[in-house]
Design a protein around this motif. Sequence first.
Motif, PDB file in Angstrom:
ATOM      1  N   GLN A  92       4.413   2.218  -0.868  1.00 42.41           N
ATOM      2  CA  GLN A  92       4.931   0.769  -0.465  1.00 42.41           C
ATOM      3  C   GLN A  92       4.142  -0.073  -1.391  1.00 42.41           C
ATOM      4  O   GLN A  92       5.169  -1.338  -1.601  1.00 42.41           O
ATOM      5  CB  GLN A  92       4.049   0.205   0.855  1.00 42.41           C
ATOM      6  CG  GLN A  92       4.350   1.337   2.186  1.00 42.41           C
ATOM      7  CD  GLN A  92       3.777   0.760   3.233  1.00 42.41           C
ATOM      8  OE1 GLN A  92       3.125  -0.219   3.189  1.00 42.41           O
ATOM      9  NE2 GLN A  92       3.920   1.454   4.420  1.00 42.41           N
ATOM     10  N   VAL A  93       3.281   0.294  -2.318  1.00 41.63           N
ATOM     11  CA  VAL A  93       2.852  -0.828  -3.279  1.00 41.63           C
ATOM     12  C   VAL A  93       2.654  -0.041  -4.660  1.00 41.63           C
ATOM     13  O   VAL A  93       1.956   0.916  -4.492  1.00 41.63           O
ATOM     14  CB  VAL A  93       1.665  -1.478  -3.118  1.00 41.63           C
ATOM     15  CG1 VAL A  93       0.835  -2.609  -4.332  1.00 41.63           C
ATOM     16  CG2 VAL A  93       1.617  -2.090  -1.754  1.00 41.63           C
TER      17      VAL A  93
ATOM     18  N   GLN B 167      -0.290   3.194  -1.613  1.00 44.10           N
ATOM     19  CA  GLN B 167      -0.538   2.251  -2.714  1.00 44.10           C
ATOM     20  C   GLN B 167      -0.882   2.910  -3.890  1.00 44.10           C
ATOM     21  O   GLN B 167      -1.932   3.690  -3.957  1.00 44.10           O
ATOM     22  CB  GLN B 167      -1.422   1.141  -2.178  1.00 44.10           C
ATOM     23  CG  GLN B 167      -1.906   0.086  -3.170  1.00 44.10           C
ATOM     24  CD  GLN B 167      -2.742  -1.093  -2.342  1.00 44.10           C
ATOM     25  OE1 GLN B 167      -2.349  -1.341  -1.291  1.00 44.10           O
ATOM     26  NE2 GLN B 167      -3.552  -1.389  -3.313  1.00 44.10           N
TER      27      GLN B 167
ATOM     28  N   ASP C 246       5.255  -4.155  -9.459  1.00 46.77           N
ATOM     29  CA  ASP C 246       4.843  -4.879 -10.483  1.00 46.77           C
ATOM     30  C   ASP C 246       4.812  -4.364 -11.977  1.00 46.77           C
ATOM     31  O   ASP C 246       4.301  -3.299 -12.187  1.00 46.77           O
ATOM     32  CB  ASP C 246       3.088  -5.599 -10.386  1.00 46.77           C
ATOM     33  CG  ASP C 246       2.784  -6.450 -11.356  1.00 46.77           C
ATOM     34  OD1 ASP C 246       3.681  -6.617 -12.465  1.00 46.77           O
ATOM     35  OD2 ASP C 246       1.751  -7.238 -10.885  1.00 46.77           O
TER      36      ASP C 246
ATOM     37  N   LEU D 202       1.716  -0.597  -8.894  1.00 45.22           N
ATOM     38  CA  LEU D 202       1.412  -1.664  -9.954  1.00 45.22           C
ATOM     39  C   LEU D 202       1.358  -1.079 -11.072  1.00 45.22           C
ATOM     40  O   LEU D 202       0.583  -0.209 -11.407  1.00 45.22           O
ATOM     41  CB  LEU D 202      -0.084  -1.980  -9.445  1.00 45.22           C
ATOM     42  CG  LEU D 202      -0.173  -2.766  -7.999  1.00 45.22           C
ATOM     43  CD1 LEU D 202      -1.727  -3.086  -7.789  1.00 45.22           C
ATOM     44  CD2 LEU D 202       0.560  -3.959  -7.806  1.00 45.22           C
TER      45      LEU D 202
ATOM     46  N   LEU E  62      12.157  -3.888  -0.906  1.00 47.14           N
ATOM     47  CA  LEU E  62      11.385  -4.594  -1.696  1.00 47.14           C
ATOM     48  C   LEU E  62      11.256  -6.202  -1.575  1.00 47.14           C
ATOM     49  O   LEU E  62      12.169  -6.854  -1.355  1.00 47.14           O
ATOM     50  CB  LEU E  62      11.786  -4.467  -3.194  1.00 47.14           C
ATOM     51  CG  LEU E  62      10.937  -4.931  -4.303  1.00 47.14           C
ATOM     52  CD1 LEU E  62       9.669  -4.010  -4.168  1.00 47.14           C
ATOM     53  CD2 LEU E  62      11.465  -4.733  -5.843  1.00 47.14           C
ATOM     54  N   ARG E  63      10.125  -6.630  -1.424  1.00 48.09           N
ATOM     55  CA  ARG E  63       9.696  -8.014  -1.023  1.00 48.09           C
ATOM     56  C   ARG E  63       8.998  -8.842  -2.213  1.00 48.09           C
ATOM     57  O   ARG E  63       9.283  -9.959  -2.386  1.00 48.09           O
ATOM     58  CB  ARG E  63       8.833  -8.065   0.013  1.00 48.09           C
ATOM     59  CG  ARG E  63       9.492  -7.574   1.451  1.00 48.09           C
ATOM     60  CD  ARG E  63       8.508  -7.550   2.627  1.00 48.09           C
ATOM     61  NE  ARG E  63       8.253  -9.111   2.993  1.00 48.09           N
ATOM     62  CZ  ARG E  63       8.920  -9.774   3.657  1.00 48.09           C
ATOM     63  NH1 ARG E  63      10.087  -9.103   4.195  1.00 48.09           N
ATOM     64  NH2 ARG E  63       8.802 -10.967   3.997  1.00 48.09           N
ATOM     65  N   VAL E  64       8.629  -8.145  -2.874  1.00 44.04           N
ATOM     66  CA  VAL E  64       7.936  -8.610  -4.405  1.00 44.04           C
ATOM     67  C   VAL E  64       8.139  -8.116  -5.545  1.00 44.04           C
ATOM     68  O   VAL E  64       7.941  -6.838  -5.821  1.00 44.04           O
ATOM     69  CB  VAL E  64       6.278  -8.817  -3.998  1.00 44.04           C
ATOM     70  CG1 VAL E  64       5.435  -9.486  -5.161  1.00 44.04           C
ATOM     71  CG2 VAL E  64       5.817  -9.553  -2.604  1.00 44.04           C
TER      72      VAL E  64
ATOM     73  N   HIS F 228       7.643  -8.326  -9.872  1.00 42.96           N
ATOM     74  CA  HIS F 228       7.140  -9.079 -11.165  1.00 42.96           C
ATOM     75  C   HIS F 228       7.859  -8.315 -12.363  1.00 42.96           C
ATOM     76  O   HIS F 228       7.281  -7.270 -12.660  1.00 42.96           O
ATOM     77  CB  HIS F 228       5.555  -8.974 -10.991  1.00 42.96           C
ATOM     78  CG  HIS F 228       4.965  -9.739  -9.847  1.00 42.96           C
ATOM     79  ND1 HIS F 228       3.536  -9.835  -9.821  1.00 42.96           N
ATOM     80  CD2 HIS F 228       5.376 -10.501  -8.929  1.00 42.96           C
ATOM     81  CE1 HIS F 228       3.215 -10.498  -8.626  1.00 42.96           C
ATOM     82  NE2 HIS F 228       4.363 -10.988  -8.223  1.00 42.96           N
TER      83      HIS F 228
ATOM     84  N   LYS G  81       7.667  -2.023  -1.336  1.00 42.02           N
ATOM     85  CA  LYS G  81       7.606  -3.463  -0.877  1.00 42.02           C
ATOM     86  C   LYS G  81       7.087  -4.121  -2.022  1.00 42.02           C
ATOM     87  O   LYS G  81       7.360  -5.591  -2.063  1.00 42.02           O
ATOM     88  CB  LYS G  81       6.826  -3.724   0.412  1.00 42.02           C
ATOM     89  CG  LYS G  81       7.297  -3.091   1.657  1.00 42.02           C
ATOM     90  CD  LYS G  81       6.596  -3.130   2.807  1.00 42.02           C
ATOM     91  CE  LYS G  81       7.132  -2.780   3.888  1.00 42.02           C
ATOM     92  NZ  LYS G  81       6.188  -2.889   5.106  1.00 42.02           N
ATOM     93  N   HIS G  82       6.369  -3.706  -2.881  1.00 42.11           N
ATOM     94  CA  HIS G  82       5.572  -4.523  -3.922  1.00 42.11           C
ATOM     95  C   HIS G  82       5.850  -3.621  -5.290  1.00 42.11           C
ATOM     96  O   HIS G  82       5.181  -2.457  -5.252  1.00 42.11           O
ATOM     97  CB  HIS G  82       4.440  -4.780  -3.562  1.00 42.11           C
ATOM     98  CG  HIS G  82       3.602  -5.723  -4.494  1.00 42.11           C
ATOM     99  ND1 HIS G  82       2.957  -6.822  -4.015  1.00 42.11           N
ATOM    100  CD2 HIS G  82       3.473  -5.823  -6.108  1.00 42.11           C
ATOM    101  CE1 HIS G  82       2.431  -7.464  -5.062  1.00 42.11           C
ATOM    102  NE2 HIS G  82       2.867  -6.901  -6.231  1.00 42.11           N
TER     103      HIS G  82
END
Length: 783
Positions: free
Chosen positions: A79-80, A56, A106, A82, A126-128, A130, A103-104
């Motif tokens: 996985q994340v 992350q 942004d 931002l 990828l699930r999310v 933005h 998976k996320h």
Amino acid sequence: MRHVRWTVWIMWTIIGLSEGGAPKQTSLSCDSAGVCDGHSRSLGTIPSSLTETVKQLDLSFNKISYIKETDLQICINLQVLLLQSNQISAIDPNAFRSLENLKHLDLSNNTLLHLSPSWFNSLSSLRVLHLQDNPYPRLVQGLFFQLSSLRILKVGNNNSFSELQKQDFEGLSMVEDLEIEADYLKKYEPGSLKFIHNISHLTLSIKRSILLVDIMVDLADCLQHLELRNTDLETFHFSLPSSVSNALIEKITFREAQFTDISFMEILKMYTFVSELLEIVFEDCELSGIGNWDDEFLSEINDRGKLEAITVQRLRIRSFFLFSDMRTVYPLLGGIKRITLTSSKVFLVPCDLSRNLKSLEYFDLSDSLMSENALENSACDGAWPTLHTLNLSQNKFTSLETVGEILQTVETLTHLDLSKNSFDSMPDRCQWPRKLKYLNISRTKTYMVTSCIPQTLEILDISNNQLSDFHLNLPHLKELDLSGNKLKTLPDAANFPNLVVMNISQNTVHSFSKAQLESFQMMESLAAGGNNFICSCEFLSFVHKEGVLLAQILTDWPESYLCDSPFQVRGKRVQDIQLSFSECYRVQLVSAICSSLFLLVLVAGVLCYRFHGIWYLKMMWAWLQAKRKPRKIIDGEICYDAFVSYSEGDSYWVENFMVQELENFDPPFRLCLHKRDFVPGKWIIDNIIDSIDKSYKTLFVLSESFVKSEWCKYELDFSHFRLFDENNDAAILILLEPIEKKAIPQRFCKLRKIMNTKTYLEWPRDEAQQKAFWFNLRAAIKS
């Protein structure tokens, strides 16, 4: 030369300021789980210190402008990611190629003018995603084609995003939550959202309501929740689509929308299209009409549909005082089960409206302007026949008795919330709905509870008031919240035989006993933390001894149980405190010390009396006075041949025999007698010391009376001091009558010593021998 120096100094200052003012980049902080935090650190690029263990990565709120192909290449387990609120304007086509486990992602609030499908080709997991608040004008065909696992998507912006086309959402068949920011959307191609078959929640920020119908038609078969933000519905016109089945939408939310009387009628038309609608929400909306609705049209709407819940929060009505009574919509509300009408300045619910709410089960009128008079009109006979929950918190009620009496007409009422009103006082008796089981009177400034509280209650919330005690008997009570009051002890458990949950935290409870806790042992939850616990030795001993019992009964033990006193342990956990013996038994210790001192003084007094201790102390003081005499007396200052020390019992012999014999002799002897020669007003000890110092000799007239005189003892001691400290022969003993040494008291130890070391003159009873006595005495004085 001076000009050059000034130039150099100015340049050096500018360089220093620029270096000092520039924010320093700091490295990432990563934990053992692979979570790396790098937000708000003024980073200009993605750090090169990343490893494959990173799972992350938060790089939000930095100054990153460009993502290169190699920046994230090593982060194969990421996985994340931002990256919102940066300055990203360009991304290499293969920048995310190695992020197959991502998976996320942004990328919101950056400066991306164009979106590229190549960024997402490898992000199959990828699930999310933005992408909102970037200045791109439109989406790109095939942008999401490879994102088959995507569930949440946010796109668009509030400025330049202007159109949606059919191919924009290809491949997003599994998206459940879609948010589109398109305040200035100009073009919507019908069918653009038909590719999404599983969507449950669509959030649409759109000002032009003209495009709304086409969007609803595309999602009629799958959409469950439609949320419209910042939509101007004042010109909204709804025309029922031909050959289109009714929409399956179950919930519609209008947030920050604007209505008129006409547009409200159009919303009702749409209500006939969404026949499965269960709930409608209006939040922060504004109505510019006055309730002038078409009665004829409303009467034609016979099918009430399935609508069960209406929520209105913070509704603003421009012409509030011109608004009509809404009678025309009463028939449409007969099937409503839940109404939430809060923060909208409601001051009255008309009796006719209350009677039309025949299916209403839940009514929330919190943060309104309701009073007892208004409630009496609202809760008229036949009002709310099926209502079981009524929330009247934060209104204008002042009489608990009146509210209870008015609500007796609502026979089905079981839950009543009257919190955040002002019930300063409480009468002894009140009338309530006979089925009432839940009552909330928290934050009502109540300082005393009485039997006004209904006996039928199962749940009572009376938290955050001014209660100092609570002695009610509530046999059916199961849950009791007394937190935030001023209770000093736990209530009696015998008053609540069925109690299951109790909260008495944030009061002024100082301690509790084992018996009190055991009385609540059958409860499921007891919270008593946040009180002002006095960590006395008795309380701490109980805590340490009954630790298991406390852990079983108290749900918030031990973190919320802190000492308030003594001062040195304030703020520490009760279970961690260990007081010393002196802190625990301070009163007993002081008492023991005082008792010991008293006994010591008493014993010392007895010993002093028994062994003449006071006399010895006086003598010690006199001796110290003699010891610190200022100077040695020289012969010119000696006034007497002898100082005579005698007791008052021997004064006749001294004055009529010795004085006459010595002072009348030729040449006469100068004698110092205390009766005659002591200086009046001078301390007697000083007189004795001065007389002995100013005499060549000291005559001691020894008798039984002498050894009984303390002053004679002082004179003897001072003479003894002179005898030994100055190595002279100043003392002359005259034994006036025989004295046995055993009869001399122990305190006359020096007399014993002098009689053992010096010869003495004995007064003869035979007159023939007295002449020799006087001769020897005169010789001793002259020596």
